[in-house]
Design a protein around this motif. Sequence first.
Motif, PDB file in Angstrom:
ATOM      1  N   ARG A   1       0.755  -1.301  -0.238  1.00 36.31           N
ATOM      2  CA  ARG A   1      -0.212   0.417  -0.287  1.00 36.31           C
ATOM      3  C   ARG A   1       0.794   1.309   0.356  1.00 36.31           C
ATOM      4  O   ARG A   1       0.732   2.033  -0.593  1.00 36.31           O
TER       5      ARG A   1
ATOM      6  N   VAL B   1      -9.533   1.171  -1.014  1.00 41.10           N
ATOM      7  CA  VAL B   1      -8.194   2.641  -0.399  1.00 41.10           C
ATOM      8  C   VAL B   1      -8.007   3.665  -0.833  1.00 41.10           C
ATOM      9  O   VAL B   1      -8.290   3.923  -2.788  1.00 41.10           O
TER      10      VAL B   1
ATOM     11  N   ALA C   1      -6.099  -2.910  -6.572  1.00 42.34           N
ATOM     12  CA  ALA C   1      -6.008  -4.106  -5.052  1.00 42.34           C
ATOM     13  C   ALA C   1      -7.765  -4.510  -5.149  1.00 42.34           C
ATOM     14  O   ALA C   1      -8.431  -4.470  -5.949  1.00 42.34           O
TER      15      ALA C   1
ATOM     16  N   LEU D   1      -3.018  -5.963   2.193  1.00 40.20           N
ATOM     17  CA  LEU D   1      -3.978  -4.951   2.383  1.00 40.20           C
ATOM     18  C   LEU D   1      -5.101  -5.430   3.858  1.00 40.20           C
ATOM     19  O   LEU D   1      -5.365  -6.484   3.804  1.00 40.20           O
TER      20      LEU D   1
ATOM     21  N   ASP E   1      -7.920  -0.800   5.589  1.00 39.13           N
ATOM     22  CA  ASP E   1      -7.774  -0.424   4.534  1.00 39.13           C
ATOM     23  C   ASP E   1      -8.366   0.265   3.542  1.00 39.13           C
ATOM     24  O   ASP E   1      -8.124   1.910   2.413  1.00 39.13           O
TER      25      ASP E   1
END
Length: 533
Positions: A271, A301, A330, A357, A361
Amino acid sequence: MSFAKVFRTRSFRDVRQALLEREEIALVDVREEDPHARSHPLFAANLPLSRLELDAPVRLPRLAVPIVVFDDGEGLAERAAERLEELGYTHVTLLEGGLQGWRDAGGELFKDVNVPSKAFGELVESERHTPSMPPSQVQALLDREANVVVLDARRYDEYHTMNIPGSISVPGAELVLRARQIAPDPATRIIVNCAGRTRGIIGAQSLINAGVPNPVAALRNGTMGWTLAGQALAHGSSRRFDPHVDDHVRLVSADAARNVANRARVGRTSRDEARRWAGEAVRTVYRFDVRTPEEYEAGHVPGFRSAPGGQLVQETDMFAPVRGARVILADNDGVRANMTASWLAQMNIEVYVVDGLMPADFAEKSSGPSARHAPTPPAVDELTPTELRTLLQSPGTAVLDFTTSANYVEHHIPGAWFVIRSNLEQALLKLPAAQRYVLTCGSSLLARFAAPEVVALTGKPVQVLSGGTNAWIDADLPLEIGETRMASPRIDRYRRPYEGTDNAREAMNAYLEWEYGLVAQLGRDGTHGFHVI
């Protein structure tokens, strides 16, 4: 006397070399979508001049990206280049000779939209011999209630419009995550369909690549093939996958997806590293959340845009038009990002999946990140829907609607004229004399950018409808429908032969023949760098 700026040019050979060497380059066709779909280079991205202020900051997020602009002699490219520089882009050039120059230099030209993805799908089928089943055979299985499920890999709205009777909506990136739960019996035959070929092929091959034990096949030629076979489609269906996934199924699917991604040599990142890359000025970086739109809206995110994985693979030229850019994906399960990334990597895209993640997040609940370099709309004189309604009760006011032609035909303010902004000067010639102009579109954002241009061309008072046609609708004011007062031609959208329910058989057959020829076109073009695992 003022002179228009003279822009540097880049030749066909120079652009081709950049593509072969995986340098960053945005080859931008600034015509409307319909002329773009009739002829363009393989990796040309369509960013119409009429919407540049809205689209460029999102689709070309780095101001120093090398941009090569072209048209087909309509005089749009120079205007677009000037506008891009006004938006802050620092490396804007024109394609030498425009589209004709590309043609004269021996460059391959392609038809339709989303061509890189469609050509790649044909290459996958050619090299992997992805199993497919003709519509008549699938119909026979359904008629005798055989052990079979049909999974529709398109967006839900496409499925809802028309679908194979009894099929279930499972958009492409969801297939590997959901298939084992939908068809837990390994003897159940899974048929994957789309409207034509690409998403059916990629969807079926995704299940095969991920080791789903069931027999899998694509529905040959999708809903178009179904229609051409004389078989009836269903309309308005709403069967969707169960959003809950069993923990064991999720773990098995995640392990399989990561193995596929590793085979495709997908990169890994974190991240924090993804955020740092996005903040650097030396590379174009796209960050996408490839889950469903509903999951994205519930929390994502920060900095990641919604791009459901199946559509991202189908529309790489729309989501990530800069060739040579870095793409970061993601999800919250390790399945959808890895499967999507596996396909992008095979399409010669530098792609990474964010590992590690945590639920915390996915805390951002906005509609999506704002474009970093989005321009401020011009200050304009606004009026309310009620004030516009009063004005329209007397002659002298012309309403110009800059929305899409599809939206305009669906509904518009009574008496309004449909106008494409890049066609504004010609469109105004078709209007009766007016004392004042009121501009609108869905939200009036595009109308605000058009306002100074209308003032310059007419010398008359110009106002913008506050909140646009949406505000007019919210005020419960009357609407008109249909192709009335079209001051500009309907060239802003290419009519896809696989959309809707009223397509001619000749158009569908011609489209399928075109798809069959894409592998040969890829070979002649030679710039794609695709590889199939």
